[in-house]
Design an enzyme around this catalytic site. Structure first.
Site, PDB file in Angstrom:
ATOM      1  N   GLU A   1      -3.535  21.031  -5.867  1.00  0.00           N
ATOM      2  CA  GLU A   1      -2.274  20.594  -5.243  1.00  0.00           C
ATOM      3  C   GLU A   1      -1.360  21.809  -5.145  1.00  0.00           C
ATOM      4  O   GLU A   1      -1.094  22.468  -6.143  1.00  0.00           O
ATOM      5  CB  GLU A   1      -1.655  19.459  -6.057  1.00  0.00           C
ATOM      6  CG  GLU A   1      -2.518  18.194  -6.042  1.00  0.00           C
ATOM      7  CD  GLU A   1      -2.965  17.778  -4.646  1.00  0.00           C
ATOM      8  OE1 GLU A   1      -2.107  17.696  -3.746  1.00  0.00           O
ATOM      9  OE2 GLU A   1      -4.179  17.570  -4.435  1.00  0.00           O
TER      10      GLU A   1
ATOM     11  N   CYS B   1       7.903  20.942  -5.389  1.00  0.00           N
ATOM     12  CA  CYS B   1       6.984  21.061  -4.255  1.00  0.00           C
ATOM     13  C   CYS B   1       7.471  20.148  -3.138  1.00  0.00           C
ATOM     14  O   CYS B   1       7.240  20.397  -1.971  1.00  0.00           O
ATOM     15  CB  CYS B   1       5.579  20.688  -4.689  1.00  0.00           C
ATOM     16  SG  CYS B   1       5.506  19.094  -5.488  1.00  0.00           S
TER      17      CYS B   1
HETATM   18  P1  NAP Z   1       1.616  29.445  -9.637  1.00  0.00           P
HETATM   19  O1  NAP Z   1       2.271  30.751  -9.762  1.00  0.00           O
HETATM   20  O2  NAP Z   1       0.529  29.286  -8.637  1.00  0.00           O
HETATM   21  O3  NAP Z   1       1.080  29.081 -11.089  1.00  0.00           O
HETATM   22  C1  NAP Z   1       0.469  27.848 -11.375  1.00  0.00           C
HETATM   23  C2  NAP Z   1      -0.466  28.022 -12.540  1.00  0.00           C
HETATM   24  O4  NAP Z   1      -1.541  28.879 -12.164  1.00  0.00           O
HETATM   25  C3  NAP Z   1       0.174  28.664 -13.763  1.00  0.00           C
HETATM   26  O5  NAP Z   1      -0.332  28.036 -14.906  1.00  0.00           O
HETATM   27  C4  NAP Z   1      -0.300  30.097 -13.658  1.00  0.00           C
HETATM   28  O6  NAP Z   1      -0.330  30.761 -14.893  1.00  0.00           O
HETATM   29  C5  NAP Z   1      -1.693  29.882 -13.148  1.00  0.00           C
HETATM   30  N1  NAP Z   1      -2.337  31.054 -12.546  1.00  0.00           N
HETATM   31  C6  NAP Z   1      -1.772  32.171 -12.034  1.00  0.00           C
HETATM   32  N2  NAP Z   1      -2.732  33.010 -11.567  1.00  0.00           N
HETATM   33  C7  NAP Z   1      -3.928  32.417 -11.787  1.00  0.00           C
HETATM   34  C8  NAP Z   1      -5.294  32.768 -11.543  1.00  0.00           C
HETATM   35  N3  NAP Z   1      -5.632  33.899 -10.939  1.00  0.00           N
HETATM   36  N4  NAP Z   1      -6.245  31.900 -11.925  1.00  0.00           N
HETATM   37  C9  NAP Z   1      -5.938  30.737 -12.513  1.00  0.00           C
HETATM   38  N5  NAP Z   1      -4.675  30.355 -12.779  1.00  0.00           N
HETATM   39  C10 NAP Z   1      -3.676  31.178 -12.425  1.00  0.00           C
HETATM   40  O7  NAP Z   1       2.676  28.291  -9.329  1.00  0.00           O
HETATM   41  P2  NAP Z   1       4.028  28.001 -10.113  1.00  0.00           P
HETATM   42  O8  NAP Z   1       5.002  29.063  -9.775  1.00  0.00           O
HETATM   43  O9  NAP Z   1       3.760  27.704 -11.541  1.00  0.00           O
HETATM   44  O10 NAP Z   1       4.462  26.622  -9.451  1.00  0.00           O
HETATM   45  C11 NAP Z   1       5.137  26.538  -8.255  1.00  0.00           C
HETATM   46  C12 NAP Z   1       4.201  26.160  -7.127  1.00  0.00           C
HETATM   47  O11 NAP Z   1       3.561  24.932  -7.419  1.00  0.00           O
HETATM   48  C13 NAP Z   1       4.918  25.920  -5.824  1.00  0.00           C
HETATM   49  O12 NAP Z   1       4.176  26.488  -4.775  1.00  0.00           O
HETATM   50  C14 NAP Z   1       4.945  24.408  -5.718  1.00  0.00           C
HETATM   51  O13 NAP Z   1       5.074  23.906  -4.407  1.00  0.00           O
HETATM   52  C15 NAP Z   1       3.643  24.050  -6.316  1.00  0.00           C
HETATM   53  N6  NAP Z   1       3.617  22.646  -6.770  1.00  0.00           N
HETATM   54  C16 NAP Z   1       2.872  21.758  -6.060  1.00  0.00           C
HETATM   55  C17 NAP Z   1       2.848  20.419  -6.434  1.00  0.00           C
HETATM   56  C18 NAP Z   1       2.041  19.419  -5.679  1.00  0.00           C
HETATM   57  O14 NAP Z   1       1.852  18.310  -6.174  1.00  0.00           O
HETATM   58  N7  NAP Z   1       1.536  19.752  -4.500  1.00  0.00           N
HETATM   59  C19 NAP Z   1       3.578  20.017  -7.549  1.00  0.00           C
HETATM   60  C20 NAP Z   1       4.321  20.961  -8.253  1.00  0.00           C
HETATM   61  C21 NAP Z   1       4.322  22.272  -7.862  1.00  0.00           C
HETATM   62  P3  NAP Z   1       0.876  31.771 -15.315  1.00  0.00           P
HETATM   63  O15 NAP Z   1       2.059  30.928 -15.514  1.00  0.00           O
HETATM   64  O16 NAP Z   1       0.380  32.377 -16.569  1.00  0.00           O
HETATM   65  O17 NAP Z   1       1.015  32.745 -14.185  1.00  0.00           O
END
Ligand code: NAP
Ligand code: MG
Length: 525
Positions: free
Chosen positions: A294, A328
């Site tokens: 997601e 999101c």
């Molecule tokens: P993110 O930067 O993509 O991080 C999400 C998770 O992925 C974190 O736990 C992060 O760890 C981890 N991660 C980072 N690099 C990775 C890799 N190479 N391999 C595996 N995992 C990795 O997103 P965010 O800033 O936390 O969240 C915001 C985003 O989430 C926005 O784009 C938002 O729209 C989206 N979102 C979507 C929904 C939905 O239901 N569609 C709901 C909520 C949020 P670290 O923290 O250690 O970097």
């Protein structure tokens, strides 16, 4: 199993009510909970692998974005060796957990939901300190988490009952939903309780074991949740807790051959990277990994000339600036037909100007900081881009506070193709776009690569029916804001670059965490 458990599991799911803070008793209790949590800030949290608490020398410091020198907690940080141990533990424990009866697995969720309900105000306070959520936003996040547990427990019960299948003479056929295996759960920080707990417990209740890598900026709240699952007696090794940098252990966990599925919620780029890595077959890997992804959004609210313009303006402001625009589902675009554009802009500006910025743990504050220095920097860059592309009508300036504060910011006269109207900023920046008519508004709404949420304010039934068909988003709302999906009522997930449309909190969700097995027995005489 007791009769009461089966009664509960077969009873209808009901959403947890939000805390009514207009009640002085509730407000006083929340203030006390904030003070209790303030006194617990700064403690250390170990990794938990097969029930073993492991303190590492490498650590992650989780800070309060409202006061960056306030440490919320210090987390042990997993190395690849620790990640490897966690996968081994999850794989080993899967061999017993998979055969644990579904109602027993569901019981842990029901019990945990009850504990979380009792500790609701304290959990709210942790969210305020760790992620800058206001009272109302924190309370909604915890309520949603409780809802996910209660909902998925019932869903597993439903799936464990006899499934409808065509009867044929001379044979007995039975379909059961069995678990997949080891799941790597990677949540975002923006719904650090609800999404983290939802993806984790959906995995577990379906009979899978989990390696949980929380988002680094919200790992304390995840540690508090894991402690609750321990407290209700969830067997060790069912959830293995490994905070660590996504870039250090993320790829490793995703790529490992023991991983059977990945449940991820986060940004588009990380989601696509996980999808690619997961698709690559590893030597000795027995399955095709399932990736439940997601991702981001660039959600729009469309307003036409027949709409209740006051309601529309209020919906636009609340969708754009709730939790500082870091949802999101945030309505980061308002697309308004020309006839009423100026009027809606004026009304929205008026409402947005009244938003009260401050320390999120303080009663009555409506707007806090953004999550960290990186987000602060990135959002400021987009504001600079917006100043080239459009008219800055509100905010944009320094908030004059020590934390990562960016005030509610509104750009007007934005072109639908502008960068601030196309790219996910994930902060309090709203692009207001003028459409020539309703048809043009629909076209602009559909013109990004995302497709998560959307809303239409209109009194014209024909247009609403048309929007229901052509507005290409997973969650479409009419005459209400585009945030605030409720478990059960609004199964949640998006199209296109918003992800795999898993519909969290809906009846399709648990199927993603299971596989169906059919046993056909020929009758013998
Ligand atoms: P993110 O930067 O993509 O991080 C999400 C998770 O992925 C974190 O736990 C992060 O760890 C981890 N991660 C980072 N690099 C990775 C890799 N190479 N391999 C595996 N995992 C990795 O997103 P965010 O800033 O936390 O969240 C915001 C985003 O989430 C926005 O784009 C938002 O729209 C989206 N979102 C979507 C929904 C939905 O239901 N569609 C709901 C909520 C949020 P670290 O923290 O250690 O970097
Ligand atoms: Mg933090």
């Amino acid at each position: 199993m007791t009769a009461t458990l089966s009664d509960r599991l077969s009873s209808e799911f009901v959403n947890t009510p939000l805390t009514d803070y207009s009640s002085p008793a509730n407000a006083a209790a929340q203030r006390e909970a904030v003070e209790r949590v303030r006194n617990q800030l700064g403690v250390s949290y170990p990794l938990i692998i097969h029930g073993e608490k492991i303190h590492t020398s490498a650590t992650i410091t989780s800070i309060n974005p409202a006061r960056p020198d306030e440490v919320v907690g210090v987390l042990s940080s997993a190395s690849r060796e620790d990640a490897d141990k966690a996968l081994a533990a999850a794989a080993e424990v899967f061999e017993t957990w998979r055969f644990t009866p579904p109602e027993k697995r569901a019981q842990y969720l029901i019990d945990a939901a009850e504990l979380m309900t009792q500790r609701r105000l304290e959990l709210n306070a942790w969210l305020m300190f760790e992620t800058g959520k206001t009272w109302v936003e924190a309370d909604a996040d915890v309520a949603e988490a409780i809802d996910f547990l209660n909902f998925y427990a019932r869903e597993m019960w439903r799936l464990s009952q006899e499934q409808p299948i065509t009867h044929i003479p001379g044979e007995e056929n039975k379909l059961t939903y069995i678990p997949l295996g080891v799941g790597v759960v990677i949540p975002p920080w923006n719904f650090p309780m609800a999404i983290m707990a939802g993806m984790t417990t959906a995995s577990v209740v379906a009979g899978n074991t989990v390696v949980l890598k929380p988002a680094s900026t919200s790992a304390v709240i995840a540690a508090r949740f894991v402690a609750i699952m321990e407290e209700v007696g969830l067997p060790k090794g069912v959830i293995n807790f490994v905070p660590g940098s996504g870039s250090v252990i993320g790829d490793y966990l995703v790529a490992d051959k023991r991983t059977r599925f990945i449940a991820f919620t986060g940004s588009r780029d990380v989601g696509l990277r996980i999808n690619k890595l997961a698709a690559e077959h590893q030597p000795g890997q027995l399955w095709i990994k399932r990736a439940i992804l997601e991702m981001g959004g660039k959600d729009a609210i469309v307003v036409d000339e027949t709409a209740d313009l006051d309601a529309a303006a209020a919906g636009i402001v609340s969708s754009a600036f709730g939790f500082q625009g870091q949802k999101c589902s945030a309505g980061s675009r308002a697309i308004i037909v020309a006839q009423v554009y100026d009027e809606v802009v004026a009304k929205a500006l008026q409402i947005a100007q009244k938003i009260v910025i401050g320390d999120p743990e303080v009663e009555g504050i409506g707007f806090g900081p953004v999550i960290d220095a990186n987000a602060f920097q990135k959002i400021r860059e987009y504001i600079a881009i917006g100043q080239q592309e459009a008219t800055l009508a509100l905010g944009g300036e320094d908030a004059g506070r020590a934390g990562y504060y960016i005030p509610p910011t509104i750009f007007t006269n934005v072109d639908g193709a502008a960068r601030i109207a196309q790219e996910e900023i994930f902060g309090p920046v709203l692009a207001m776009i003028k459409a020539s008519d309703f048809e043009d508004a629909m076209h602009i709404a559909n013109s990004t690569e995302y497709g998560l949420t959307g809303a239409v304010y209109s009194r014209d039934e024909t247009r609403l029916a048309h929007a229901a068909e052509v507005f290409h988003v997973g969650n479409l709302y009419f005459n209400r804001k585009c945030t605030g999906a409720l478990v059960g009522a609004h199964p949640f997930g998006g199209f296109n670059m918003s992800g795999t449309d898993s519909k969290a909190g809906g009846r399709d969700y648990l199927l993603l965490f299971t596989q169906a097995k059919v046993v056909s027995a020929k009758k013998v005489n």
